[in-house]
Design a protein around this motif. Structure first.
Motif, PDB file in Angstrom:
ATOM      1  N   ILE A  56       0.861  -1.223   0.020  1.00 21.75           N
ATOM      2  CA  ILE A  56       0.062   0.079   0.008  1.00 21.75           C
ATOM      3  C   ILE A  56       0.998   1.342  -0.022  1.00 21.75           C
ATOM      4  CG2 ILE A  56      -1.654   1.476   1.319  1.00 21.75           C
ATOM      5  CD1 ILE A  56      -2.754  -1.454   2.251  1.00 21.75           C
ATOM      6  N   ALA A  57       1.870   1.280   0.872  1.00 19.34           N
ATOM      7  CA  ALA A  57       2.640   2.358   0.905  1.00 19.34           C
ATOM      8  C   ALA A  57       3.528   2.697  -0.370  1.00 19.34           C
ATOM      9  CB  ALA A  57       4.022   2.238   1.908  1.00 19.34           C
ATOM     10  N   LEU A  58       3.871   1.395  -0.921  1.00 17.98           N
ATOM     11  CA  LEU A  58       4.430   1.649  -2.488  1.00 17.98           C
ATOM     12  C   LEU A  58       3.550   2.245  -3.537  1.00 17.98           C
ATOM     13  CD1 LEU A  58       6.863   1.163  -4.182  1.00 17.98           C
ATOM     14  CD2 LEU A  58       6.196  -1.122  -4.634  1.00 17.98           C
ATOM     15  N   ALA A  59       2.262   1.810  -3.425  1.00 16.07           N
ATOM     16  CA  ALA A  59       1.168   2.312  -4.317  1.00 16.07           C
ATOM     17  C   ALA A  59       1.216   3.852  -4.061  1.00 16.07           C
ATOM     18  CB  ALA A  59      -0.308   1.902  -4.011  1.00 16.07           C
ATOM     19  N   GLY A  60       1.149   4.482  -2.890  1.00 17.27           N
ATOM     20  CA  GLY A  60       1.027   5.740  -2.512  1.00 17.27           C
ATOM     21  C   GLY A  60       2.369   6.454  -3.138  1.00 17.27           C
ATOM     22  N   ILE A  61       3.375   5.978  -2.971  1.00 17.41           N
ATOM     23  CA  ILE A  61       4.712   6.609  -3.113  1.00 17.41           C
ATOM     24  C   ILE A  61       4.760   6.791  -4.781  1.00 17.41           C
ATOM     25  CG2 ILE A  61       7.036   6.193  -3.467  1.00 17.41           C
ATOM     26  CD1 ILE A  61       7.004   4.565  -0.874  1.00 17.41           C
ATOM     27  N   LEU A  62       4.183   5.860  -5.526  1.00 17.19           N
ATOM     28  CA  LEU A  62       3.970   5.865  -6.936  1.00 17.19           C
ATOM     29  C   LEU A  62       2.938   6.545  -7.512  1.00 17.19           C
ATOM     30  CD1 LEU A  62       4.515   1.914  -7.915  1.00 17.19           C
ATOM     31  CD2 LEU A  62       6.144   3.880  -7.985  1.00 17.19           C
ATOM     32  N   PHE A  63       2.300   6.864  -6.869  1.00 14.19           N
ATOM     33  CA  PHE A  63       0.945   7.819  -7.123  1.00 14.19           C
ATOM     34  C   PHE A  63       1.441   9.281  -6.901  1.00 14.19           C
ATOM     35  CE2 PHE A  63      -3.180   9.902  -6.668  1.00 14.19           C
ATOM     36  CZ  PHE A  63      -4.062   9.281  -7.801  1.00 14.19           C
ATOM     37  N   ARG A  64       2.229   9.530  -6.089  1.00 13.38           N
ATOM     38  CA  ARG A  64       2.716  10.517  -5.769  1.00 13.38           C
ATOM     39  C   ARG A  64       3.664  11.068  -6.593  1.00 13.38           C
ATOM     40  NH1 ARG A  64       3.317  14.347  -1.569  1.00 13.38           N
ATOM     41  NH2 ARG A  64       5.335  14.786  -2.467  1.00 13.38           N
ATOM     42  N   LEU A  65       4.707  10.185  -7.302  1.00 14.41           N
ATOM     43  CA  LEU A  65       5.430  10.405  -8.102  1.00 14.41           C
ATOM     44  C   LEU A  65       4.876  10.560  -9.378  1.00 14.41           C
ATOM     45  CD1 LEU A  65       8.599  10.409  -9.029  1.00 14.41           C
ATOM     46  CD2 LEU A  65       8.159   7.830  -9.595  1.00 14.41           C
ATOM     47  N   PRO A  89      -3.774  15.088  -5.806  1.00 13.80           N
ATOM     48  CA  PRO A  89      -3.181  13.540  -5.856  1.00 13.80           C
ATOM     49  C   PRO A  89      -1.929  13.440  -5.158  1.00 13.80           C
ATOM     50  CG  PRO A  89      -2.982  14.815  -7.762  1.00 13.80           C
ATOM     51  CD  PRO A  89      -3.986  15.708  -7.137  1.00 13.80           C
ATOM     52  N   LEU A  90      -1.154  14.635  -4.959  1.00 16.11           N
ATOM     53  CA  LEU A  90      -0.185  14.322  -3.887  1.00 16.11           C
ATOM     54  C   LEU A  90      -0.721  14.050  -2.484  1.00 16.11           C
ATOM     55  CD1 LEU A  90       1.981  17.351  -5.037  1.00 16.11           C
ATOM     56  CD2 LEU A  90       2.513  14.927  -5.245  1.00 16.11           C
ATOM     57  N   TYR A  91      -1.660  14.795  -2.201  1.00 21.10           N
ATOM     58  CA  TYR A  91      -2.303  14.560  -0.515  1.00 21.10           C
ATOM     59  C   TYR A  91      -3.024  12.899  -0.744  1.00 21.10           C
ATOM     60  CZ  TYR A  91      -2.119  19.696  -0.048  1.00 21.10           C
ATOM     61  OH  TYR A  91      -1.650  20.762   0.015  1.00 21.10           O
ATOM     62  N   THR A  92      -3.680  12.767  -1.691  1.00 21.98           N
ATOM     63  CA  THR A  92      -4.054  11.265  -2.005  1.00 21.98           C
ATOM     64  C   THR A  92      -2.735  10.231  -1.805  1.00 21.98           C
ATOM     65  OG1 THR A  92      -5.951  11.919  -3.223  1.00 21.98           O
ATOM     66  CG2 THR A  92      -5.462   9.515  -3.191  1.00 21.98           C
ATOM     67  N   TRP A 166       3.307  13.052 -18.344  1.00 18.62           N
ATOM     68  CA  TRP A 166       4.487  13.255 -17.141  1.00 18.62           C
ATOM     69  C   TRP A 166       5.887  13.561 -17.387  1.00 18.62           C
ATOM     70  CZ3 TRP A 166       8.904  10.873 -15.185  1.00 18.62           C
ATOM     71  CH2 TRP A 166       9.078  11.141 -13.876  1.00 18.62           C
ATOM     72  N   SER A 167       6.253  14.429 -16.599  1.00 18.84           N
ATOM     73  CA  SER A 167       7.715  14.958 -16.967  1.00 18.84           C
ATOM     74  C   SER A 167       8.586  14.841 -15.833  1.00 18.84           C
ATOM     75  CB  SER A 167       7.761  16.558 -17.335  1.00 18.84           C
ATOM     76  OG  SER A 167       8.897  17.177 -17.210  1.00 18.84           O
ATOM     77  N   PHE A 168       9.534  14.464 -16.058  1.00 17.96           N
ATOM     78  CA  PHE A 168      10.588  14.016 -14.833  1.00 17.96           C
ATOM     79  C   PHE A 168      11.068  15.212 -14.388  1.00 17.96           C
ATOM     80  CE2 PHE A 168      14.965  13.787 -13.076  1.00 17.96           C
ATOM     81  CZ  PHE A 168      14.776  12.647 -12.299  1.00 17.96           C
ATOM     82  N   ALA A 169      11.547  16.380 -15.295  1.00 23.18           N
ATOM     83  CA  ALA A 169      11.858  17.575 -14.942  1.00 23.18           C
ATOM     84  C   ALA A 169      10.944  18.340 -14.085  1.00 23.18           C
ATOM     85  CB  ALA A 169      11.890  18.446 -16.069  1.00 23.18           C
ATOM     86  N   LYS A 170       9.426  18.183 -14.472  1.00 21.52           N
ATOM     87  CA  LYS A 170       8.555  18.802 -13.473  1.00 21.52           C
ATOM     88  C   LYS A 170       8.598  18.106 -11.936  1.00 21.52           C
ATOM     89  CE  LYS A 170       4.976  20.311 -16.621  1.00 21.52           C
ATOM     90  NZ  LYS A 170       3.553  20.255 -17.020  1.00 21.52           N
ATOM     91  N   SER A 171       8.664  16.835 -11.888  1.00 27.65           N
ATOM     92  CA  SER A 171       8.490  16.177 -10.998  1.00 27.65           C
ATOM     93  C   SER A 171       9.910  16.432  -9.696  1.00 27.65           C
ATOM     94  CB  SER A 171       8.572  14.539 -11.056  1.00 27.65           C
ATOM     95  OG  SER A 171       8.709  13.965  -9.936  1.00 27.65           O
TER      96      SER A 171
END
Length: 200
Positions: A56-65, A89-92, A166-171
């Motif tokens: 579940i934590a990994l799902a949250g990490i990937l969703f944030r990314l 979505p960052l808060y989710t 999705w953009s790595f630069a933005k992230s």
């Protein structure tokens, strides 16, 4: 008054102090990051709960990314990718991560601490972000927010108003999100190292 509360009714005394803490972005972010380390350090993980929580934590990490690569704060209204599902979505992702780390910890107290943390900081954060974006983007924000819930998706439809990806630069530029990913994975590894072996 702080910048985030300048358009709210004036308060004094203890009520003012508490509201300023609740609206303080640095304290929310710093404590959220610290809680991951605290939940991982003072833990009593059990194999079954750990693996469920880690997933579940990994799902949250990937969703944030995922979310971090679509947003340019205060410069453009993100409505694609995860922003077609929820407004924040960052808060989710943070909430999903927190649930995962609470499960992986294997004890009751992280749930109480985590629930207090979410109650204290997230409603004001969501309220402020919504007011700010409405002020910046006006009718575009109103149209998007009318069909997009704050935290929990109504559907998995990715209909959007713009063609972006999705953009790595933005992230990296907006949140240093890849650094947060490495930090979060480190603490999952740390929890894993505390899981008792089969003979324990």
């Amino acid at each position: 008054m702080g910048r985030r509360t300048s358009d709210l009714p004036e308060l004094t005394g203890v009520a003012h102090f508490i509201r300023e803490i609740r609206y303080n972005e640095f304290s929310r972010q710093a404590i959220g990051i610290a809680l991951i380390a605290v939940f991982s350090t003072w833990a009593a993980p059990r194999a079954g709960l750990f693996w469920l929580g880690a997933t579940i934590a990994l799902a949250g990490i990937l969703f944030r990314l995922w979310a971090s690569g679509f947003v340019m704060k205060n410069k453009e209204l993100a409505t694609t990718g995860p922003y077609a599902l929820v407004r924040h979505p960052l808060y989710t992702g943070n909430i999903v991560m927190l649930i995962g780390y609470c499960l992986a910890n294997g004890q009751v107290w992280p749930w109480l601490v985590g629930a207090f943390f979410l109650w204290l900081w997230y409603p004001p954060a969501i309220s402020y972000e919504d007011r700010k974006l409405h002020g910046i983007f006006g009718d575009s924000w109103l149209a998007w927010s009318s069909r997009t819930p704050a935290l929990i998706p109504r559907s998995l439809s990715f209909a959007s108003d713009a063609d972006t990806s999705w953009s790595f630069a933005k992230s990296m530029k907006q949140n240093w999100e890849p650094v947060i990913v490495v930090y979060s994975l480190f603490w999952l590894w740390w929890l894993w190292m505390q899981v008792p072996g089969p003979s324990a």
